[in-house]
Design a protein around this motif. Sequence first.
Motif, short mmCIF file in Angstrom:
data_model
loop_
_atom_site.label_atom_id
_atom_site.label_comp_id
_atom_site.label_asym_id
_atom_site.label_seq_id
_atom_site.Cartn_x
_atom_site.Cartn_y
_atom_site.Cartn_z
N CYS A 1 0.31 -1.25 -0.07
CA CYS A 1 -0.21 0.22 -0.03
C CYS A 1 0.87 0.97 0.08
CB CYS A 1 -0.54 -0.03 1.30
SG CYS A 1 -2.23 1.03 1.00
N LEU A 2 1.59 1.28 0.37
CA LEU A 2 2.97 2.86 0.90
C LEU A 2 3.26 2.90 -0.66
CD1 LEU A 2 4.05 4.97 2.91
CD2 LEU A 2 5.56 2.82 3.25
N ILE A 3 3.99 1.56 -1.62
CA ILE A 3 4.62 1.66 -2.40
C ILE A 3 3.36 2.19 -3.15
CG2 ILE A 3 5.77 0.51 -4.41
CD1 ILE A 3 7.23 -0.69 -2.01
N TYR A 4 3.13 1.70 -3.54
CA TYR A 4 2.07 1.87 -4.15
C TYR A 4 1.26 3.56 -4.09
CZ TYR A 4 1.98 -2.40 -6.81
OH TYR A 4 2.12 -3.76 -7.47
N HIS A 5 0.50 3.56 -3.13
CA HIS A 5 0.46 5.19 -2.85
C HIS A 5 1.49 6.84 -3.41
CE1 HIS A 5 -1.51 8.02 -0.91
NE2 HIS A 5 -0.23 8.44 -0.36
N PHE A 6 2.94 6.65 -2.97
CA PHE A 6 4.10 6.61 -3.15
C PHE A 6 4.12 7.04 -5.22
CE2 PHE A 6 5.32 7.36 0.68
CZ PHE A 6 5.49 8.17 0.71
#
Length: 179
Positions: free
Chosen positions: A27-32
């Motif tokens: 989620c963090l990677i896709y968010h960024f």
Amino acid sequence: MDESNKGWDTENVNVVNYWMDYLSYCCLIYHFYLFKLRKIENYWAWLIIVLSALASTLSLIQYNNTNQYLETVVNIFITIFTLSTTLISAWMKKQNYVEHISELSKYSLKINKLKGNVNSVIKEPVKNRISYEEFIKLYKDDIINYISVRPLISPNDWKETIYIISKYYPELAAYEYPW
């Protein structure tokens, strides 16, 4: 199944925590990455607007018949701006920015909702929590789906996103798996 813990033994809790850690990491990677794509797409869209406005403005003085040199220069610049606008638009379409952003937005919303739902279950005291068996029936398929079927990011973009998070946002990375 032990009635006192409703099937939530240490091994099951560890599995669910691993799933949550991995979902949070993705989620963090896709968010960024989503915001990186939006920034790139916004830049090119703004450039198209500027070039189109310049071409339109120059077209107002295109028909100045008194100065042939000025008319030629204006026509050349209109052609350059129009060609640039067309090429940038075609390149943006080929890169599928709009589709990728849409896909990542949907994925991000769904994975955040799933994380919230799962987190609300596992943060409850065991006595108030649904049974592990019921939890598996409700969430396992979705968790496995979001872990295994993710929007495509090239390995270079994935690595670059991890680098950006690690270097510029260590406070976010510090609490995430596998950092």
